[in-house]
Design an enzyme around this catalytic site. Sequence first.
Site, PDB file in Angstrom:
ATOM      1  N   LYS A 127      24.598  -6.885  -0.929  1.00 44.26           N
ATOM      2  CA  LYS A 127      26.050  -7.113  -0.946  1.00 44.26           C
ATOM      3  C   LYS A 127      26.720  -6.450   0.238  1.00 44.26           C
ATOM      4  CE  LYS A 127      26.041  -7.076  -5.993  1.00 44.26           C
ATOM      5  NZ  LYS A 127      26.429  -6.266  -7.157  1.00 44.26           N
TER       6      LYS A 127
ATOM      7  N   ARG B  99       0.818  -1.215   0.000  1.00 41.79           N
ATOM      8  CA  ARG B  99       0.000   0.000   0.000  1.00 41.79           C
ATOM      9  C   ARG B  99       0.850   1.262   0.000  1.00 41.79           C
ATOM     10  NH1 ARG B  99      -3.741  -2.569   1.892  1.00 41.79           N
ATOM     11  NH2 ARG B  99      -2.173  -3.374   3.283  1.00 41.79           N
ATOM     12  N   THR B 100       1.747   1.372   0.960  1.00 43.04           N
ATOM     13  CA  THR B 100       2.490   2.622   1.110  1.00 43.04           C
ATOM     14  C   THR B 100       3.355   2.892  -0.121  1.00 43.04           C
ATOM     15  OG1 THR B 100       2.529   2.274   3.492  1.00 43.04           O
ATOM     16  CG2 THR B 100       4.064   3.877   2.596  1.00 43.04           C
TER      17      THR B 100
ATOM     18  N   HIS C  87       5.263   6.640  11.305  1.00 38.58           N
ATOM     19  CA  HIS C  87       4.842   6.473   9.925  1.00 38.58           C
ATOM     20  C   HIS C  87       3.970   7.700   9.631  1.00 38.58           C
ATOM     21  CE1 HIS C  87       3.602   4.925   6.191  1.00 38.58           C
ATOM     22  NE2 HIS C  87       3.127   3.750   6.516  1.00 38.58           N
TER      23      HIS C  87
END
Lengths: 195, 338
Positions: free
Chosen positions: B88, B60-61, B138
């Site tokens: 890596k 979603r985000t 968030h």
Amino acid sequence: MLRALASKLEMSPDRTTILDARALSRALQRMAVEVLELAHGTDDLVLIGIQRRGVELAERIAKLIEKEEGVVVPRGALDITLYRDDLETIGPKPVIGETRIPADLTGKHVVIVDDVLYTGRTVRAALDELADFGRPKRISLCVLVDRGGRELPIQPDIVGTPVKVNGGERVDVLVEEIDGRDEVELVNTGGGIRQ
Amino acid sequence: MKSAVLGKDLLGLERLSPDQIRLVLDTAEPFKEVSERPIKKVPALRGKTIVNLFFEASTRTRISFEFAEKRLSADTVNVAATGSSVQKGETLVDTAKNLEAMRIDMVVIRHPSSGAAEFLGNRIRSNVINAGDGQHEHPTQGLLDLLTIRDKHGHIEGLKVCLVGDVLHSRVARSNIWGLLKLGAEVAVCGPDTLVPRGIEELGVCRFRRIEEAVEWADVLNVLRLQLERMEKGFIPSLREYYRVFGVTVERLERAPRRVTIMHPGPMNRGVEIDSRVADGPHSVILDQVTNGVAVRMAVLYLLAGGRPELAAAAKRATSPPDPLSTSWRAGAMGAPD
């Protein structure tokens, strides 16, 4: 707050009235007739006002046409903020107005209505934005005040009044719905030397 | 580049003022209409390059940010941790500095470590937007939740909002708590002791131990996802038991004294924290949250990208002073009620 500001402005000595309420009303009546002539009636006509005062002027012109012709003229509003070419330099103008397009514009005769025509950059942005809403058969430009000073090859089709503006002066259009009264004023801002 | 209204980065709602939060919500309003246009695109961010740097799974985000970026005409590149040099052993800063060497303008970052976005923001010149950092914040989810609540109830001040469930692991909960408190809502949390951080009352939220109490109290329930991937064993006895004790069910909501608005940040564990009939029910605004997510992210991108204050000041000096009546947006926007 607006009323307080407006009354403060009234007291300011370097404001000259170009159109008072009655003259402004007469100008709009003539503009409405010219819009009808230009569009050959109301069949495909759509009036689009540019936020903020252009929207109110478009509404008034639409009502005048309705009174004359007895038909409803579709009208909309356009906020061109997101189509400006100067986001980098002026910074975002946080409160963006409403954009409301009444129908698919393809095949319509769109008349853009704005209060003051100056550099032409707003109209350029409006043309770009309108193109994203369809392909009108024609787009015309109707402004209450043409103050000259174009920076782009854009000309109006219908003008309420031309105004000669010198350096350090500015044109203010006040409308009842937003400012509490109808008036067009030439304001001396002092310092500026910009043409 | 530093925006005049939001600063350089958006890291969390804890740092924003109530006026800044309202400004983002007000700016999101017109962006909703852009997504309804026949051509869902405006040129506001033309020529800007934005990198979506996702070190954690997200549907979603990430997609919401990408839509927001594309609808503003920015050029976007997606970098996921898997399949990039991160595997890596490249460090976060090296990855970002290399991206910056390719002349990017903004980074949207999702990272499993709390504070990763700020760490990055302090080390690169590009704007950084936190799309979720560990258990910290968030912010765009918090903002879209605020917008959805405001749409549904018409205001935020005075509303009673309860966050239900796994508050411990939830950055969404933190962003919600900051944002809601700043805009004058009453906030509560409800969940098992193992999933509610100790001392959370110190933030100014109340605490319910039983879901029935929360349902009776709240205007809005924001049901949090049980973050099974972040849990070692021992937080809850079993999923079935969790549902039985804390699940938001139709039967529980039927006993509420008022209609309770149901929110969920997604992805939902149906039948664990929320009953399917509630999630799909008439008072659920879960899909409105998703729609608003794009508009809020467009607003944040637009406000961060727009302009350098020093250039703005120079431009203002160069032109004649603008009409005070039309430039009173500052006072207007800042003074506007929720």
